[in-house]
Design an enzyme around this catalytic site. Structure first.
Site, PDB file in Angstrom:
ATOM      1  N   SER A 194     -35.529 -71.563 -18.291  1.00 37.37           N
ATOM      2  CA  SER A 194     -36.164 -71.731 -16.911  1.00 37.37           C
ATOM      3  C   SER A 194     -36.128 -70.444 -16.157  1.00 37.37           C
ATOM      4  O   SER A 194     -36.522 -69.234 -16.656  1.00 37.37           O
ATOM      5  CB  SER A 194     -35.934 -72.956 -16.445  1.00 37.37           C
ATOM      6  N   ASP A 403     -43.731 -79.495 -21.870  1.00 36.23           N
ATOM      7  CA  ASP A 403     -43.212 -79.126 -20.402  1.00 36.23           C
ATOM      8  C   ASP A 403     -44.299 -78.656 -19.552  1.00 36.23           C
ATOM      9  O   ASP A 403     -45.096 -77.623 -19.780  1.00 36.23           O
ATOM     10  CB  ASP A 403     -42.279 -77.861 -20.611  1.00 36.23           C
ATOM     11  N   HIS A 455     -38.821 -79.107 -21.485  1.00 39.39           N
ATOM     12  CA  HIS A 455     -38.286 -77.938 -20.729  1.00 39.39           C
ATOM     13  C   HIS A 455     -36.971 -77.486 -21.579  1.00 39.39           C
ATOM     14  O   HIS A 455     -36.417 -76.485 -21.607  1.00 39.39           O
ATOM     15  CB  HIS A 455     -38.088 -78.186 -19.287  1.00 39.39           C
TER      16      HIS A 455
END
EC number: 3.4.16.-
Length: 482
Positions: A194, A403, A455
């Site tokens: 991320s 995601d 994610h």
């Protein structure tokens, strides 16, 4: 209301100062010189609720990064499983993003560490897919203000940006290697997910630059980096987020057409019309899990400070005007389990964390304060990719294809923008005779998708995640046949 906020801020500053003054007596030990005794002092014999077997060799503690400001970062380190000996296996640093999310609460205790927090934070359970099968794992809570990491200078928390974070992480590494000199010559890799899509390449770039004097005592044997579902470039990240929401039936054709008409994502400041259109996407994601669009939504009580409804989808539209300020990697259920566990006094004591007991507030897996005060000054990491690929570092990017926050479409746009020649065209890779995802090899870089993962790839698809990191560390190709 403003007076109350100011008073609360003063209380936080006082609490922080008390905590850090209590920690200051141990700052001399956090600098990292000497190895031996300091290393052994950080050894964690066993954590509360840890299974009796298999044995896990682990260390945790503070490493000073700025003596003048009184800054120290907290780490959790797992030696690789035997055969061969840990000293012969690579060292892999893992960073979570946010900004403001803990690599201990997420990466270590929920995703790829050998010990995962069980439901309700009652105990730990062994993770058979822990990445310490392949490498020595080093988890770092960064920047200061995240998790157990702290600063004795409150203004530091208002000055956080990508450069600040990279410098502190580099100082941490230099001092950590002094404490663990047996790993100084190991192959070293940096990884994360991320917003660590910024942290990881920037730290790699800093190490690369400081390594130009190969005779220096601070030389680090950096070989490459790997990032998962990474925020990389504002334009492509935003464009891909909108396109993914439309192509996966999150929003209507009309909403998507409105976004295309009103949004110029090349401008970092969105117009009112664009902001309103994008907020329609966020309102739809409020009903499901943006980080894994096909997974059930966590329905635990969400009244805490880390509530996704409050932190991500606040009615205040200013929150989204400059950047999409949502924690990158937030899973409310798993974060709740981690918070339950790491706030236990006996856990902190065994963990060598918060020794004074004066941590300002509870330990949180993600910090709203860091997220909301962070200075997002870097809009694209792509120039660093180009530089480090030319320098010969091994570079991989992987993406869970379910995601919605940092979708695979965004990553494809980013990688294609590098203009690298293709070495091996887009093809499937396999695990247990099933398609695990796709990958494409470029000259200098590999991009991998993980089918059905969100994610948090190591959490959603642990077996695939372990196979992926094994291939990366060994410089091997993923299996292309059943």
């Amino acid at each position: 209301m403003a007076v109350a906020a100011a008073a609360a801020a003063r209380r936080r500053d006082v609490s922080c100062l008390l905590l850090l003054l209590c920690f200051s007596s141990s700052m001399a030990a956090t600098g990292g010189g000497g190895g031996g005794g300091e290393q052994e002092a950080d050894r964690v014999a066993r954590l509360p609720g840890q299974p009796a077997s298999p044995a896990v060799s682990q260390f945790a503690g503070y490493v000073g990064v700025d003596e003048r400001h009184g800054r120290a970062l907290f780490y959790w380190f797992f030696e690789a499983q035997a055969s061969p000996a840990p000293e012969k296996k690579p060292l892999l640093l893992w960073l979570n993003g946010g900004p403001g999310c803990s690599s201990i609460g997420y990466g270590a205790a929920s995703e790829l560490g050998p010990l995962r927090v069980a439901r309700q934070g009652a105990a730990l359970e062994f993770n058979q897919y822990g990445w310490n099968k392949e490498a020595n794992l080093l988890f770092l809570e960064s920047p200061v203000g995240v998790g157990f990491s702290y600063t004795n200078t409150s203004s530091d928390l208002s000055n956080l940006n990508d450069d600040f974070v990279a410098e502190d992480a580099y100082s941490f590494l230099v001092n950590w290697f002094k404490r663990f000199p047996q790993y100084k010559d190991n192959e070293f890799y940096i990884s994360g997910e991320s917003y660590a899509g910024h942290y990881v390449p920037q730290l790699a770039d800093l190490v690369y630059e400081r390594n130009k004097d190969k005779r220096a005592s601070t030389y680090i044997n950096l070989k490459g980096f790997i990032v998962g579902n990474p925020l990389t470039d504002d334009y492509y990240d935003s464009k891909g987020l909108a396109e993914y929401a439309w192509s996966h039936a999150i929003v209507s054709d009309q909403v998507y057409e409105r976004i295309k008409k009103t949004c110029n994502f090349k401008n970092s400041n969105w117009t009112d019309d664009c902001n309103a259109a994008m907020n329609i996407i966020f309102s739809q994601y409020n009903q499901i899990d943006i980080y894994n669009i096909y997974a059930p939504k966590c329905l635990l009580n969400s009244t805490s400070a880390s509530s996704p409804d409050r932190a991500f989808f606040a009615n205040n539209q200013e929150q989204f005007r400059w950047r999409i300020k949502m924690f990158s990697g937030y899973d409310p259920c798993y974060s709740s389990y981690a918070e339950d566990y790491f706030n236990k006094h006996d856990v902190q004591e065994a963990f060598h964390a918060n020794a004074s007991g004066l941590l300002p507030g509870k330990w949180q897996v993600c910090s709203d304060q860091i997220l909301n005060s962070y200075n997002f000054s870097v809009l694209s990491i792509l120039p660093i990719y180009s530089k480090l690929i030319k320098a010969g570092l091994r570079v991989w990017l992987y993406s869970g294809d379910a995601d919605g926050r940092v979708p695979v479409i965004s990553s494809r746009y980013c990688v294609e923008a590098l203009g690298l020649p293709i070495k091996t065209d887009w093809q499937s890779w396999y695990l247990d005779k099933q398609v695990a995802g796709r990958f494409v090899e470029y000259h200098g870089m590999t991009m991998v998708t993980v089918r059905g993962a969100g994610h948090l790839v190591p959490l959603n698809k642990p077996a695939e995640g372990l196979m992926l990191i094994n291939a990366f560390l060994h410089g091997e190709k993923l299996p292309t046949s059943r």
